[in-house]
Motif scaffolding. Structure first.
Motif, short mmCIF file in Angstrom:
data_model
loop_
_atom_site.label_atom_id
_atom_site.label_comp_id
_atom_site.label_asym_id
_atom_site.label_seq_id
_atom_site.Cartn_x
_atom_site.Cartn_y
_atom_site.Cartn_z
N ALA A 9 40.16 45.20 38.81
CA ALA A 9 40.35 44.93 37.38
C ALA A 9 39.64 43.66 36.95
N GLY A 10 38.69 43.21 37.76
CA GLY A 10 38.04 41.94 37.46
C GLY A 10 36.57 42.09 37.15
N ASN A 11 36.05 41.13 36.39
CA ASN A 11 34.62 41.06 36.11
C ASN A 11 33.98 40.25 37.23
N ILE A 12 33.90 40.85 38.40
CA ILE A 12 33.51 40.14 39.61
C ILE A 12 32.08 39.62 39.53
N PHE A 13 31.16 40.42 39.00
CA PHE A 13 29.75 40.04 39.04
C PHE A 13 29.49 38.75 38.26
N SER A 14 30.01 38.68 37.03
CA SER A 14 29.79 37.47 36.23
C SER A 14 30.39 36.24 36.89
N LEU A 15 31.56 36.42 37.49
CA LEU A 15 32.22 35.30 38.15
C LEU A 15 31.43 34.83 39.36
N THR A 16 31.01 35.77 40.21
CA THR A 16 30.27 35.36 41.40
C THR A 16 28.92 34.76 41.03
N ALA A 17 28.31 35.24 39.96
CA ALA A 17 27.04 34.66 39.51
C ALA A 17 27.24 33.20 39.10
N ALA A 18 28.35 32.92 38.42
CA ALA A 18 28.63 31.54 38.01
C ALA A 18 28.91 30.66 39.23
N LEU A 19 29.66 31.18 40.18
CA LEU A 19 29.94 30.41 41.40
C LEU A 19 28.65 30.14 42.18
#
Length: 199
Positions: A9-19
């Motif tokens: 249920a998460g927007n994983i790609f955008s988060l990992t890109a920011a990290l």
């Protein structure tokens, strides 16, 4: 190292890109056994809070998340999961904060969802907002909000009515906005979370 709760249920790609942009290491938490590999945890989330809670329950991670003593950050729906109850699906949440997630009143707030950049009242003493100026703009996309409560609100926003842009209690933190989509300020917040120490 940051563990990202991977429950569908998460927007994983955008988060990992920011990290990746800020040089933070991370991995995915798929099972309870994965949690011990990380010194802090992020719960992402987009979409429907009730459905997200169902997915989190199905993952089997709920009792382990509730017992965590390391820093935990909920983002958007991930923050709403930390509350006691959400009007979205009329569902019980994790009950880590004695707060409710409510639907915006269109008569007070106008257009719903609340979408776009909005300024946030940032407290001077919050480690999550270190090096971030008061009234900094962050990016929001949500139709439901967490009620403002002076005890647990770590940062405030106004969209027709005041609501919690961020909450904190012990080792649990939440932000309603998307730091991964909020430019340099959002990146600074993620860096701040990576260094928070719990006494």
């Amino acid at each position: 190292m940051i563990g990202i709760i991977n429950y569908g249920a998460g927007n994983i790609f955008s988060l990992t890109a920011a990290l990746d942009r800020v040089g933070l290491t991370y991995g995915m938490v798929n099972t309870a056994d994965d949690i011990d590999q990380y010194d802090r945890i992020i719960i992402p989330g987009v979409g429907h809070a009730g459905a997200a809670m169902d997915k989190l329950q199905e993952s089997g991670l709920v009792p382990y998340i509730k017992k965590l003593k390391k820093p935990v950050l909920g983002i958007c729906v991930g923050m709403q999961l930390l509350t006691a109850f959400s009007e979205e699906g009329n569902a019980e949440m994790l009950k880590l904060f004695p707060l409710k997630t409510l639907h915006f009143d269109v008569e007070k707030s106008g257009k719903v969802p609340h979408m776009g950049w909005n300024s946030v009242s940032v407290p001077a003493n919050s480690p999550l907002f270190a090096h971030i100026e008061d009234q900094t703009y962050f990016y929001f996309v949500h139709s439901y909000f967490i009620e403002f409560d002076a005890t647990y609100t770590a940062a405030k926003c106004v969209y027709g009515q005041p609501f919690s842009a961020a909450i904190s209690k012990d080792n649990f933190f939440g932000v309603q906005f998307h730091p991964e989509k909020s430019g340099k300020a959002g990146e600074q917040l993620l860096l701040n979370f990576s260094t928070i120490q719990i006494d």
